[in-house]
Design an enzyme around this catalytic site. Structure first.
Site, PDB file in Angstrom:
ATOM      1  N   CYS A 110      38.331 100.502  17.640  1.00  0.00           N
ATOM      2  CA  CYS A 110      36.886 100.765  17.763  1.00  0.00           C
ATOM      3  C   CYS A 110      36.388 101.804  16.765  1.00  0.00           C
ATOM      4  O   CYS A 110      35.193 101.880  16.480  1.00  0.00           O
ATOM      5  CB  CYS A 110      36.554 101.223  19.182  1.00  0.00           C
ATOM      6  SG  CYS A 110      37.023 100.023  20.419  1.00  0.00           S
ATOM      7  N   HIS A 245      30.062 105.638  19.492  1.00  0.00           N
ATOM      8  CA  HIS A 245      30.637 104.340  19.859  1.00  0.00           C
ATOM      9  C   HIS A 245      30.111 103.944  21.230  1.00  0.00           C
ATOM     10  O   HIS A 245      30.137 104.735  22.173  1.00  0.00           O
ATOM     11  CB  HIS A 245      32.162 104.442  19.854  1.00  0.00           C
ATOM     12  CG  HIS A 245      32.840 103.217  20.387  1.00  0.00           C
ATOM     13  ND1 HIS A 245      32.467 101.947  20.019  1.00  0.00           N
ATOM     14  CD2 HIS A 245      33.856 103.065  21.277  1.00  0.00           C
ATOM     15  CE1 HIS A 245      33.234 101.073  20.641  1.00  0.00           C
ATOM     16  NE2 HIS A 245      34.075 101.726  21.417  1.00  0.00           N
ATOM     17  N   ASN A 275      30.457  96.663  24.696  1.00  0.00           N
ATOM     18  CA  ASN A 275      31.307  97.347  23.721  1.00  0.00           C
ATOM     19  C   ASN A 275      31.781  96.324  22.687  1.00  0.00           C
ATOM     20  O   ASN A 275      32.553  95.433  23.019  1.00  0.00           O
ATOM     21  CB  ASN A 275      32.486  97.984  24.479  1.00  0.00           C
ATOM     22  CG  ASN A 275      33.464  98.687  23.568  1.00  0.00           C
ATOM     23  OD1 ASN A 275      33.425  98.529  22.350  1.00  0.00           O
ATOM     24  ND2 ASN A 275      34.361  99.459  24.159  1.00  0.00           N
TER      25      ASN A 275
HETATM   26  O1  UT7 Z   1      36.200 100.961  23.114  1.00  0.00           O
HETATM   27  C1  UT7 Z   1      37.409 101.390  23.639  1.00  0.00           C
HETATM   28  C2  UT7 Z   1      37.228 102.616  24.386  1.00  0.00           C
HETATM   29  N1  UT7 Z   1      37.085 102.313  25.778  1.00  0.00           N
HETATM   30  C3  UT7 Z   1      36.450 103.130  26.595  1.00  0.00           C
HETATM   31  O2  UT7 Z   1      35.915 104.120  26.171  1.00  0.00           O
HETATM   32  C4  UT7 Z   1      36.471 102.850  28.074  1.00  0.00           C
HETATM   33  C5  UT7 Z   1      36.663 104.135  28.847  1.00  0.00           C
HETATM   34  N2  UT7 Z   1      36.742 103.916  30.270  1.00  0.00           N
HETATM   35  C6  UT7 Z   1      35.675 103.538  31.007  1.00  0.00           C
HETATM   36  O3  UT7 Z   1      34.606 103.312  30.466  1.00  0.00           O
HETATM   37  C7  UT7 Z   1      35.798 103.445  32.502  1.00  0.00           C
HETATM   38  O4  UT7 Z   1      37.042 103.990  32.892  1.00  0.00           O
HETATM   39  C8  UT7 Z   1      35.697 101.987  33.059  1.00  0.00           C
HETATM   40  C9  UT7 Z   1      34.268 101.500  32.918  1.00  0.00           C
HETATM   41  C10 UT7 Z   1      36.620 101.078  32.293  1.00  0.00           C
HETATM   42  C11 UT7 Z   1      36.057 101.948  34.538  1.00  0.00           C
HETATM   43  O5  UT7 Z   1      35.236 102.849  35.261  1.00  0.00           O
HETATM   44  P1  UT7 Z   1      35.906 103.845  36.308  1.00  0.00           P
HETATM   45  O6  UT7 Z   1      34.814 104.602  36.941  1.00  0.00           O
HETATM   46  O7  UT7 Z   1      36.973 104.613  35.597  1.00  0.00           O
HETATM   47  O8  UT7 Z   1      36.502 102.850  37.374  1.00  0.00           O
HETATM   48  P2  UT7 Z   1      38.018 102.725  37.869  1.00  0.00           P
HETATM   49  O9  UT7 Z   1      38.863 102.088  36.829  1.00  0.00           O
HETATM   50  O10 UT7 Z   1      38.459 104.020  38.456  1.00  0.00           O
HETATM   51  O11 UT7 Z   1      37.835 101.696  39.059  1.00  0.00           O
HETATM   52  C12 UT7 Z   1      37.125 102.044  40.253  1.00  0.00           C
HETATM   53  C13 UT7 Z   1      37.127 100.853  41.183  1.00  0.00           C
HETATM   54  C14 UT7 Z   1      38.520 100.262  41.389  1.00  0.00           C
HETATM   55  O12 UT7 Z   1      38.593  99.836  42.753  1.00  0.00           O
HETATM   56  P3  UT7 Z   1      39.337 100.765  43.856  1.00  0.00           P
HETATM   57  O13 UT7 Z   1      40.735 100.903  43.357  1.00  0.00           O
HETATM   58  O14 UT7 Z   1      38.592 102.061  43.857  1.00  0.00           O
HETATM   59  O15 UT7 Z   1      39.178  99.971  45.098  1.00  0.00           O
HETATM   60  C15 UT7 Z   1      38.520  99.044  40.516  1.00  0.00           C
HETATM   61  O16 UT7 Z   1      39.392  98.029  40.975  1.00  0.00           O
HETATM   62  O17 UT7 Z   1      36.337  99.811  40.643  1.00  0.00           O
HETATM   63  C16 UT7 Z   1      37.089  98.585  40.645  1.00  0.00           C
HETATM   64  N3  UT7 Z   1      36.625  97.783  39.518  1.00  0.00           N
HETATM   65  C17 UT7 Z   1      35.575  96.966  39.612  1.00  0.00           C
HETATM   66  N4  UT7 Z   1      34.757  96.662  40.655  1.00  0.00           N
HETATM   67  C18 UT7 Z   1      33.765  95.791  40.412  1.00  0.00           C
HETATM   68  C19 UT7 Z   1      37.126  97.737  38.263  1.00  0.00           C
HETATM   69  N5  UT7 Z   1      36.396  96.881  37.536  1.00  0.00           N
HETATM   70  C20 UT7 Z   1      35.437  96.389  38.354  1.00  0.00           C
HETATM   71  C21 UT7 Z   1      34.381  95.476  38.169  1.00  0.00           C
HETATM   72  N6  UT7 Z   1      33.582  95.212  39.222  1.00  0.00           N
HETATM   73  N7  UT7 Z   1      34.145  94.869  36.982  1.00  0.00           N
END
Ligand code: UT7
Length: 322
Positions: A110, A245, A275
């Site tokens: 990225c 980004h 993204n």
């Molecule tokens: O370009 C490359 C660089 N990438 C980035 O900068 C990405 C950086 N990371 C992020 O932007 C965030 O970590 C994410 C958007 C990817 C995820 O957000 P988060 O607040 O860190 O969520 P999480 O991974 O902690 O997941 C929270 C919950 C989980 O469920 P439980 O375990 O709490 O029951 C996930 O399974 O959200 C669930 N989850 C979803 N729920 C509905 C994960 N994806 C989804 C989804 N819809 N699409």
């Protein structure tokens, strides 16, 4: 730092995929995607090749610069996954444009566009090349596992380009890599059918440890920008536009609030594009350029981060007439 931007362009696939559309593919909701990321829809390739999108973005940049394509003497393409393994995406786009100069790819995930600016500044300073066409072209929809809700909702496809020549626009640029984070954001390459190859093949789909990448992203943006500004005696208030980004609205907000800057200095394309990996920064730059918001002499701070883990920050003075 020998570089100035003569023109920008971008091209997105026709197909819009909304968050609502994704609820029919995976267990997700518009509410989750919007509140956790800020993304509302993304563009996804159907029949368009990355080569076509890249060439369209390149022609738009040439037109914006008022330059003939024959004046280009190097084509660089930043991409994590081109239309072919070989030849490089830059060569494919060059053929589409009917150009005949050196062409090659850069893969810094990225952060690719900032890495390309760094390389171009060095090339232009030596006089090795006079006009470089940098194209960022990404097909994230081909890398994602469309059954994995934790990644497929985040990404989009798109291309953007910038025409560069020697100049005094680039104030400073810094690159960094933290290779021990390589497994946190990863897509495997197929082993092929060699009968000698040992070991398990890794999945070709994108895997991301979102929370760890998030921490790196905030650190790389905030500390990276602060260090770059401080080194150049520039206060955060003196920067006119922060081009970050476009990965997650919460990352942009974390950077904005820590740098104590108003919202209007942090433009967005994330809500409509998702993204788009290395294309995200030049797509954002092109949208600002075309909206008439960039004025000659304004200071632009850029920051991009991604797989590697790698990151780059740049400080530029916009040097193009409205
Ligand atoms: O370009 C490359 C660089 N990438 C980035 O900068 C990405 C950086 N990371 C992020 O932007 C965030 O970590 C994410 C958007 C990817 C995820 O957000 P988060 O607040 O860190 O969520 P999480 O991974 O902690 O997941 C929270 C919950 C989980 O469920 P439980 O375990 O709490 O029951 C996930 O399974 O959200 C669930 N989850 C979803 N729920 C509905 C994960 N994806 C989804 C989804 N819809 N699409």
């Amino acid at each position: 730092m020998s570089l100035r931007i003569l023109g920008t362009g971008s091209a997105l696939p026709e197909k819009r995929v909304t968050n609502e559309d994704l609820t029919r593919l995976v267990d997700t909701s518009d509410e989750w995607i919007v509140t956790r990321t800020g993304i509302r829809e993304r563009r996804v390739q159907t029949s368009e090749s990355l080569t076509e999108l890249g060439a369209k973005a390149a022609l738009a940049a040439l037109e914006n610069a008022g330059a003939e394509k024959e004046s280009v003497d190097l084509v660089l393409c930043t991409t994590v996954r081109g239309d072919a393994v070989t030849p490089g995406q830059a060569c494919l786009i060059e053929k589409q444009l009917d150009l005949h100069c050196p062409a090659f790819d850069i893969n810094a995930a990225c952060a690719g566009f900032v890495f390309a600016l760094h390389l171009c500044a060095a090339y232009l300073a030596t006089g090795a090349f006079r006009r470089i066409l940098v194209i960022s072209a990404e097909s994230m929809s081909s890398l994602c596992d469309w059954t994995d809700r934790s990644t497929c909702v985040l990404f989009g496809d798109g291309a953007a380009a910038a025409l560069l020549e020697k100049g005094d626009s680039l104030v400073d640029i810094q690159l960094l890599c933290q290779p021990d984070g390589g497994e946190l954001l990863y897509a495997g390459a197929p082993h092929g059918n060699s009968p000698f190859r040992l070991g398990e093949e890794k999945s070709p789909f994108l895997y991301m440890n979102g929370q760890e990448v998030y921490k790196f992203a905030v650190h790389a943006s905030v500390d990276g920008l602060r260090a770059l500004l401080e080194k150049n005696g520039v206060s955060p208030d003196q920067v006119d536009h922060y081009l970050l980004h476009q990965a997650n609205y919460r990352i942009l907000e974390a950077a904005r609030t820590r740098l104590r800057q108003p919202r209007e200095k942090f433009p967005l394309t994330l809500d409509g594009c998702g993204n788009t990996s290395s294309s995200s920064l030049p797509i954002l730059l092109d949208s600002l350029n075309r909206s008439g918001k960039l004025k000659k002499g304004q200071l632009l701070a850029m920051s991009a981060f991604g797989a590697g883990l790698s990151a780059g920050t740049a400080l530029l003075r916009w040097d193009k007439e409205d």
